[in-house]
Design a protein around this motif. Structure first.
Motif, PDB file in Angstrom:
ATOM      1  N   THR A  92      58.765 104.859  18.143  1.00 14.46           N
ATOM      2  CA  THR A  92      59.755 105.728  18.791  1.00 14.46           C
ATOM      3  C   THR A  92      59.262 106.247  20.018  1.00 14.46           C
ATOM      4  O   THR A  92      60.276 106.754  20.739  1.00 14.46           O
ATOM      5  N   ASP A  93      58.149 106.603  20.291  1.00 13.49           N
ATOM      6  CA  ASP A  93      57.959 107.326  21.418  1.00 13.49           C
ATOM      7  C   ASP A  93      57.473 106.640  22.578  1.00 13.49           C
ATOM      8  O   ASP A  93      57.173 106.899  23.676  1.00 13.49           O
ATOM      9  N   GLY A  94      57.585 105.313  22.686  1.00 11.78           N
ATOM     10  CA  GLY A  94      57.560 104.408  23.630  1.00 11.78           C
ATOM     11  C   GLY A  94      56.081 103.761  23.553  1.00 11.78           C
ATOM     12  O   GLY A  94      55.764 103.164  24.624  1.00 11.78           O
ATOM     13  N   THR A  95      55.295 103.817  22.775  1.00 14.86           N
ATOM     14  CA  THR A  95      53.829 103.475  22.892  1.00 14.86           C
ATOM     15  C   THR A  95      53.509 102.213  21.927  1.00 14.86           C
ATOM     16  O   THR A  95      54.253 102.088  20.785  1.00 14.86           O
ATOM     17  N   ILE A  96      52.554 101.648  22.253  1.00 15.51           N
ATOM     18  CA  ILE A  96      52.030 100.609  21.162  1.00 15.51           C
ATOM     19  C   ILE A  96      50.625 100.946  20.955  1.00 15.51           C
ATOM     20  O   ILE A  96      49.951 101.662  21.590  1.00 15.51           O
ATOM     21  N   PRO A  97      50.270 100.477  19.726  1.00 10.60           N
ATOM     22  CA  PRO A  97      48.975 100.791  19.103  1.00 10.60           C
ATOM     23  C   PRO A  97      47.950  99.657  19.793  1.00 10.60           C
ATOM     24  O   PRO A  97      48.406  98.393  19.838  1.00 10.60           O
ATOM     25  N   TRP A  98      47.077 100.067  20.552  1.00  9.44           N
ATOM     26  CA  TRP A  98      45.978  99.346  21.064  1.00  9.44           C
ATOM     27  C   TRP A  98      44.439  99.970  20.950  1.00  9.44           C
ATOM     28  O   TRP A  98      44.395 100.713  21.855  1.00  9.44           O
TER      29      TRP A  98
ATOM     30  N   ARG B 122      61.213 100.795  18.944  1.00  6.91           N
ATOM     31  CA  ARG B 122      61.269  99.778  17.629  1.00  6.91           C
ATOM     32  C   ARG B 122      61.404  98.263  17.872  1.00  6.91           C
ATOM     33  O   ARG B 122      61.743  97.491  17.001  1.00  6.91           O
ATOM     34  N   GLU B 123      61.146  97.718  19.135  1.00  4.18           N
ATOM     35  CA  GLU B 123      61.258  96.446  19.586  1.00  4.18           C
ATOM     36  C   GLU B 123      59.796  95.900  19.482  1.00  4.18           C
ATOM     37  O   GLU B 123      58.803  96.676  19.515  1.00  4.18           O
ATOM     38  N   ARG B 124      59.757  94.528  19.321  1.00  4.41           N
ATOM     39  CA  ARG B 124      58.444  93.940  19.279  1.00  4.41           C
ATOM     40  C   ARG B 124      58.191  93.421  20.878  1.00  4.41           C
ATOM     41  O   ARG B 124      59.073  92.986  21.461  1.00  4.41           O
TER      42      ARG B 124
ATOM     43  N   ASP C 292      49.716  82.223  21.255  1.00  7.48           N
ATOM     44  CA  ASP C 292      48.813  82.781  21.891  1.00  7.48           C
ATOM     45  C   ASP C 292      48.933  84.066  22.447  1.00  7.48           C
ATOM     46  O   ASP C 292      48.237  85.065  23.010  1.00  7.48           O
ATOM     47  N   HIS C 293      50.005  84.839  21.761  1.00 11.59           N
ATOM     48  CA  HIS C 293      50.407  86.175  22.154  1.00 11.59           C
ATOM     49  C   HIS C 293      50.044  87.042  20.829  1.00 11.59           C
ATOM     50  O   HIS C 293      49.981  86.675  19.570  1.00 11.59           O
ATOM     51  N   GLN C 294      49.591  88.239  21.053  1.00 12.45           N
ATOM     52  CA  GLN C 294      49.380  89.303  19.817  1.00 12.45           C
ATOM     53  C   GLN C 294      50.771  90.271  19.961  1.00 12.45           C
ATOM     54  O   GLN C 294      51.293  90.453  21.014  1.00 12.45           O
ATOM     55  N   VAL C 295      51.301  90.515  18.898  1.00 13.79           N
ATOM     56  CA  VAL C 295      52.496  91.232  18.830  1.00 13.79           C
ATOM     57  C   VAL C 295      52.435  92.975  18.286  1.00 13.79           C
ATOM     58  O   VAL C 295      51.625  92.915  17.306  1.00 13.79           O
ATOM     59  N   ARG C 296      53.039  93.621  19.077  1.00 11.34           N
ATOM     60  CA  ARG C 296      53.040  95.018  18.636  1.00 11.34           C
ATOM     61  C   ARG C 296      54.442  95.496  18.598  1.00 11.34           C
ATOM     62  O   ARG C 296      55.159  95.135  19.462  1.00 11.34           O
ATOM     63  N   ARG C 297      54.620  96.320  17.770  1.00  8.93           N
ATOM     64  CA  ARG C 297      56.048  96.970  17.624  1.00  8.93           C
ATOM     65  C   ARG C 297      55.821  98.251  18.432  1.00  8.93           C
ATOM     66  O   ARG C 297      54.958  99.033  18.260  1.00  8.93           O
ATOM     67  N   VAL C 298      56.737  98.541  19.160  1.00 11.18           N
ATOM     68  CA  VAL C 298      56.919  99.914  20.037  1.00 11.18           C
ATOM     69  C   VAL C 298      57.304 100.968  19.233  1.00 11.18           C
ATOM     70  O   VAL C 298      58.359 100.602  18.600  1.00 11.18           O
TER      71      VAL C 298
ATOM     72  N   ARG D 204      54.988  91.568  27.555  1.00  9.37           N
ATOM     73  CA  ARG D 204      56.265  90.831  27.547  1.00  9.37           C
ATOM     74  C   ARG D 204      57.278  91.255  26.588  1.00  9.37           C
ATOM     75  O   ARG D 204      56.834  91.677  25.369  1.00  9.37           O
ATOM     76  N   PHE D 205      58.710  91.332  27.028  1.00 11.33           N
ATOM     77  CA  PHE D 205      59.703  91.651  26.001  1.00 11.33           C
ATOM     78  C   PHE D 205      60.345  90.234  26.059  1.00 11.33           C
ATOM     79  O   PHE D 205      61.046  90.040  27.064  1.00 11.33           O
TER      80      PHE D 205
END
Length: 98
Positions: free
Chosen positions: A26-32, A45-47, A18-24, A61-62
């Protein structure tokens, strides 16, 4: 020296279906929704997982740590870390040897 060795490779975090996953980035942002939303440099660089929330936004969440809410407008509202000053009657530990 420590007797326990560090693992040679850390496992990638995984999230429920039920989660959507995004990779952060290098500037600390996620696409949304065609924008870039800042969630934090420490997660570069983390998901992260985004789980639908009752407010209509998403819980970010992380691994097992809830980081904050992504509202319906695409703004991230981080949860404040616990602070000793906010807890009634709790004083910080001191190392003062006077």
């Amino acid at each position: 020296p420590p007797t326990r060795a560090w693992p040679t490779r850390l496992e990638e975090p995984w999230y429920d279906a039920d989660h959507q996953v995004r990779r952060v980035k290098t500037d600390g942002t996620i696409p949304w929704l065609g924008e870039r939303v800042f969630v934090g440099h420490a997660l570069a660089r983390e998901r992260v997982g985004l789980k639908p929330h009752e407010t209509g936004g998403y819980l970010v969440r992380f691994m097992t740590r809830d980081l904050g809410l992504l509202d319906v407008r695409g703004r991230f509202h981080p949860f404040a870390p616990p602070r000793w000053k906010l807890r009634a009657g709790v004083e910080p530990a001191t190392t003062d040897s006077r």
